[in-house]
Write an enzyme that holds these catalytic residues in place. Sequence first.
Site, PDB file in Angstrom:
ATOM      1  N   SER A 124      44.856  45.286  35.330  1.00  0.00           N
ATOM      2  CA  SER A 124      43.640  44.931  34.337  1.00  0.00           C
ATOM      3  C   SER A 124      44.148  45.818  33.099  1.00  0.00           C
ATOM      4  CB  SER A 124      42.475  44.832  34.692  1.00  0.00           C
ATOM      5  OG  SER A 124      41.405  44.634  33.595  1.00  0.00           O
ATOM      6  N   TYR A 149      34.725  49.689  38.277  1.00  0.00           N
ATOM      7  CA  TYR A 149      35.775  48.474  38.499  1.00  0.00           C
ATOM      8  C   TYR A 149      37.125  49.002  37.787  1.00  0.00           C
ATOM      9  CZ  TYR A 149      38.495  44.387  37.623  1.00  0.00           C
ATOM     10  OH  TYR A 149      39.293  43.612  37.167  1.00  0.00           O
ATOM     11  N   LYS A 153      40.931  49.746  39.722  1.00  0.00           N
ATOM     12  CA  LYS A 153      42.391  49.156  39.360  1.00  0.00           C
ATOM     13  C   LYS A 153      43.384  50.475  39.184  1.00  0.00           C
ATOM     14  CE  LYS A 153      41.410  45.095  39.858  1.00  0.00           C
ATOM     15  NZ  LYS A 153      42.328  44.310  41.101  1.00  0.00           N
TER      16      LYS A 153
HETATM   17  P1  NAD Z   1      37.764  35.969  42.065  1.00  0.00           P
HETATM   18  O1  NAD Z   1      36.549  36.766  42.432  1.00  0.00           O
HETATM   19  O2  NAD Z   1      37.883  34.564  41.596  1.00  0.00           O
HETATM   20  O3  NAD Z   1      38.934  36.105  43.361  1.00  0.00           O
HETATM   21  C1  NAD Z   1      39.151  37.006  44.042  1.00  0.00           C
HETATM   22  C2  NAD Z   1      38.939  36.599  45.533  1.00  0.00           C
HETATM   23  O4  NAD Z   1      39.163  37.693  46.412  1.00  0.00           O
HETATM   24  C3  NAD Z   1      37.827  35.879  45.828  1.00  0.00           C
HETATM   25  O5  NAD Z   1      38.050  34.898  46.465  1.00  0.00           O
HETATM   26  C4  NAD Z   1      37.246  36.700  46.719  1.00  0.00           C
HETATM   27  O6  NAD Z   1      36.259  36.129  47.964  1.00  0.00           O
HETATM   28  C5  NAD Z   1      38.286  37.419  47.673  1.00  0.00           C
HETATM   29  N1  NAD Z   1      37.936  38.876  48.063  1.00  0.00           N
HETATM   30  C6  NAD Z   1      37.383  39.883  47.452  1.00  0.00           C
HETATM   31  N2  NAD Z   1      37.578  41.027  48.369  1.00  0.00           N
HETATM   32  C7  NAD Z   1      38.101  40.596  49.496  1.00  0.00           C
HETATM   33  C8  NAD Z   1      38.533  41.231  50.709  1.00  0.00           C
HETATM   34  N3  NAD Z   1      38.228  42.445  51.008  1.00  0.00           N
HETATM   35  N4  NAD Z   1      39.118  40.460  51.539  1.00  0.00           N
HETATM   36  C9  NAD Z   1      39.637  39.111  51.387  1.00  0.00           C
HETATM   37  N5  NAD Z   1      39.134  38.494  50.230  1.00  0.00           N
HETATM   38  C10 NAD Z   1      38.389  39.090  49.362  1.00  0.00           C
HETATM   39  O7  NAD Z   1      38.567  36.750  40.993  1.00  0.00           O
HETATM   40  P2  NAD Z   1      39.515  36.354  39.941  1.00  0.00           P
HETATM   41  O8  NAD Z   1      39.193  36.125  38.541  1.00  0.00           O
HETATM   42  O9  NAD Z   1      40.612  35.315  40.554  1.00  0.00           O
HETATM   43  O10 NAD Z   1      40.746  37.719  39.913  1.00  0.00           O
HETATM   44  C11 NAD Z   1      41.727  38.152  40.999  1.00  0.00           C
HETATM   45  C12 NAD Z   1      42.273  39.200  40.721  1.00  0.00           C
HETATM   46  O11 NAD Z   1      42.524  39.656  39.509  1.00  0.00           O
HETATM   47  C13 NAD Z   1      40.932  40.414  41.015  1.00  0.00           C
HETATM   48  O12 NAD Z   1      41.699  41.470  41.760  1.00  0.00           O
HETATM   49  C14 NAD Z   1      40.710  40.811  39.640  1.00  0.00           C
HETATM   50  O13 NAD Z   1      40.106  42.165  39.794  1.00  0.00           O
HETATM   51  C15 NAD Z   1      41.885  40.553  39.076  1.00  0.00           C
HETATM   52  N6  NAD Z   1      41.703  40.513  37.363  1.00  0.00           N
HETATM   53  C16 NAD Z   1      40.879  39.524  36.880  1.00  0.00           C
HETATM   54  C17 NAD Z   1      40.685  39.332  35.540  1.00  0.00           C
HETATM   55  C18 NAD Z   1      39.715  38.365  35.169  1.00  0.00           C
HETATM   56  O14 NAD Z   1      39.192  38.324  34.202  1.00  0.00           O
HETATM   57  N7  NAD Z   1      39.426  37.226  35.845  1.00  0.00           N
HETATM   58  C19 NAD Z   1      41.216  40.147  34.674  1.00  0.00           C
HETATM   59  C20 NAD Z   1      41.874  41.429  35.188  1.00  0.00           C
HETATM   60  C21 NAD Z   1      42.184  41.388  36.557  1.00  0.00           C
HETATM   61  C1  WQD Z   2      35.037  39.136  25.248  1.00  0.00           C
HETATM   62  C2  WQD Z   2      34.387  39.394  24.039  1.00  0.00           C
HETATM   63  C3  WQD Z   2      32.415  40.545  24.112  1.00  0.00           C
HETATM   64  C4  WQD Z   2      30.005  37.544  26.518  1.00  0.00           C
HETATM   65  C5  WQD Z   2      36.233  41.650  30.726  1.00  0.00           C
HETATM   66  C6  WQD Z   2      36.511  42.660  31.625  1.00  0.00           C
HETATM   67  C7  WQD Z   2      37.824  43.077  31.962  1.00  0.00           C
HETATM   68  C8  WQD Z   2      38.493  41.812  32.243  1.00  0.00           C
HETATM   69  C9  WQD Z   2      38.081  40.759  31.652  1.00  0.00           C
HETATM   70  C10 WQD Z   2      38.937  42.184  34.956  1.00  0.00           C
HETATM   71  C11 WQD Z   2      33.760  40.762  23.684  1.00  0.00           C
HETATM   72  C12 WQD Z   2      32.100  38.902  23.490  1.00  0.00           C
HETATM   73  C13 WQD Z   2      31.024  38.203  25.623  1.00  0.00           C
HETATM   74  C14 WQD Z   2      29.112  36.967  25.627  1.00  0.00           C
HETATM   75  C15 WQD Z   2      30.064  37.752  23.874  1.00  0.00           C
HETATM   76  N1  WQD Z   2      38.279  41.462  33.636  1.00  0.00           N
HETATM   77  N2  WQD Z   2      31.167  38.418  24.306  1.00  0.00           N
HETATM   78  N3  WQD Z   2      29.128  37.201  24.249  1.00  0.00           N
HETATM   79  O1  WQD Z   2      34.920  42.441  28.103  1.00  0.00           O
HETATM   80  O2  WQD Z   2      37.105  41.703  27.055  1.00  0.00           O
HETATM   81  O3  WQD Z   2      36.743  41.964  29.537  1.00  0.00           O
HETATM   82  O4  WQD Z   2      37.210  40.489  31.587  1.00  0.00           O
HETATM   83  O5  WQD Z   2      39.622  42.776  34.846  1.00  0.00           O
HETATM   84  O6  WQD Z   2      38.074  44.274  32.625  1.00  0.00           O
HETATM   85  O7  WQD Z   2      35.689  44.100  30.909  1.00  0.00           O
HETATM   86  O8  WQD Z   2      35.675  40.132  28.343  1.00  0.00           O
HETATM   87  O9  WQD Z   2      34.895  38.003  28.047  1.00  0.00           O
HETATM   88  O10 WQD Z   2      33.517  39.564  28.741  1.00  0.00           O
HETATM   89  O11 WQD Z   2      34.104  39.373  26.262  1.00  0.00           O
HETATM   90  O12 WQD Z   2      30.078  38.156  22.411  1.00  0.00           O
HETATM   91  O13 WQD Z   2      28.058  36.225  26.176  1.00  0.00           O
HETATM   92  O14 WQD Z   2      33.432  38.445  23.935  1.00  0.00           O
HETATM   93  O15 WQD Z   2      31.485  41.469  23.393  1.00  0.00           O
HETATM   94  O16 WQD Z   2      33.942  40.880  22.334  1.00  0.00           O
HETATM   95  P1  WQD Z   2      36.075  41.768  28.250  1.00  0.00           P
HETATM   96  P2  WQD Z   2      34.522  39.090  28.034  1.00  0.00           P
END
Ligand code: NAD
Ligand code: WQD
Length: 338
Positions: A124, A149, A153
């Site tokens: 991330s 979190y 990562k």
């Molecule tokens: P998500 O929660 O929809 O998917 C994660 C999946 O992993 C879920 O289906 C959950 O049930 C499963 N899971 C969790 N722990 C597990 C375990 N120990 N064994 C088996 N299954 C398990 O999340 P997502 O948005 O699809 O994210 C996928 C990956 O990408 C995550 O690692 C997340 O941290 C990373 N990521 C997501 C974002 C985002 O904004 N969505 C941003 C950056 C990184």
């Molecule tokens: C985006 C912008 C908020 C909600 C997060 C995690 C990051 C990654 C992606 C996993 C910001 C603003 C938001 C609301 C708002 N996930 N906002 N009102 O914070 O960039 O990233 O998700 O790895 O680790 O931190 O994303 O969608 O929460 O916010 O004004 O109700 O929207 O302040 O400027 P962020 P976000």
Amino acid sequence: MNVLVTGGAGYIGSHTCVELTEAGHTPIVIDNLSNSSPKSLERAAEICGRQIRFYEGDVRDVGLVEQIITEHNIDCVIHFAGLKSVSESVKMPLPYYRNNLESTMALCDAMTHTGVKKIVFSSSATVYSADNIMPLSESAKTGDCTNPYGWTKYMCEQILRDFAAASSERSVVLLRYFNPVGAHPSGLIGEHPNGVPNNLMPYISQTAVGKRECLSIFGDDYPTPDGTGVRDYIHVVDLAKGHVAALKYLGSHTGASVFNLGTGKGTSVRQMVAAFEQACGVTVPCKTAPRRAGDLAVCYASVDKSACELDWKAEKTIEDMCRDSWNWQKNNPNGYDD
Ligand code: NAD
Ligand code: WQD
């Protein structure tokens, strides 16, 4: 390739299963369903016209992972499984460290025992330190994470770098996602957060559909053109395609490599709301609220390295992201429960 997709029933995993299948690969999913529904995979199968093999189980169960790897002749792993809520990780750090670190280490054990040498990891942009200059290149400073979190990562990246360094045949790709949003254009799969959404896009679409009264804009006095926070939003289908590109890269490289997956463009909160209203023909009531703790003013990626070395570029626009989020939201207001 036969690809073990951990966390494949989740938001990004289910979209990636579709893109893998469409690119000729065979995804095999393990997911404990702690944050997902198996219906996502039934819908993904409907989109690509092919069943997706699913095992309900925990990645920390090394024996089960080894059994799946052997039974399906797995060539490569994509590791999505993990807990992902920043705010929850602040309240409950230990389950985050346990789940995210232990699942990564268990997977490395299973790969070692079965001879699988290739892995793609979901990292991330949150691993980057707050004091970098934008855009963020892959060599920008990491660490000083603002929440547990983010630290998980950061630590998993290090574990996987060491895992790669321990054997010359291994290949690890660390993908740093920026802000994944949107849904498959079919409207069959998408993101359905539990409870009140933390992230901007699901909050906007739930407000538009009438599930939430009003979007709080967290801060309008940032040093940005309209005072609201700027982020690099990327369509989840583009992101999923980035994983297909990473698999290709793994085939011809060893060692550990890191790539940003973003668009390289910043969009403010107000710009996103306006784009959503225009693309979807709806109104999103908004009010200004105080800044959210830990938020940066601006965050966006440099995408030169992924364009050059992965031969991958995001193609979809902010309008596509809004339209596809809305299509999913209005057809599935209660997610997979509908
Ligand atoms: P998500 O929660 O929809 O998917 C994660 C999946 O992993 C879920 O289906 C959950 O049930 C499963 N899971 C969790 N722990 C597990 C375990 N120990 N064994 C088996 N299954 C398990 O999340 P997502 O948005 O699809 O994210 C996928 C990956 O990408 C995550 O690692 C997340 O941290 C990373 N990521 C997501 C974002 C985002 O904004 N969505 C941003 C950056 C990184
Ligand atoms: C985006 C912008 C908020 C909600 C997060 C995690 C990051 C990654 C992606 C996993 C910001 C603003 C938001 C609301 C708002 N996930 N906002 N009102 O914070 O960039 O990233 O998700 O790895 O680790 O931190 O994303 O969608 O929460 O916010 O004004 O109700 O929207 O302040 O400027 P962020 P976000």
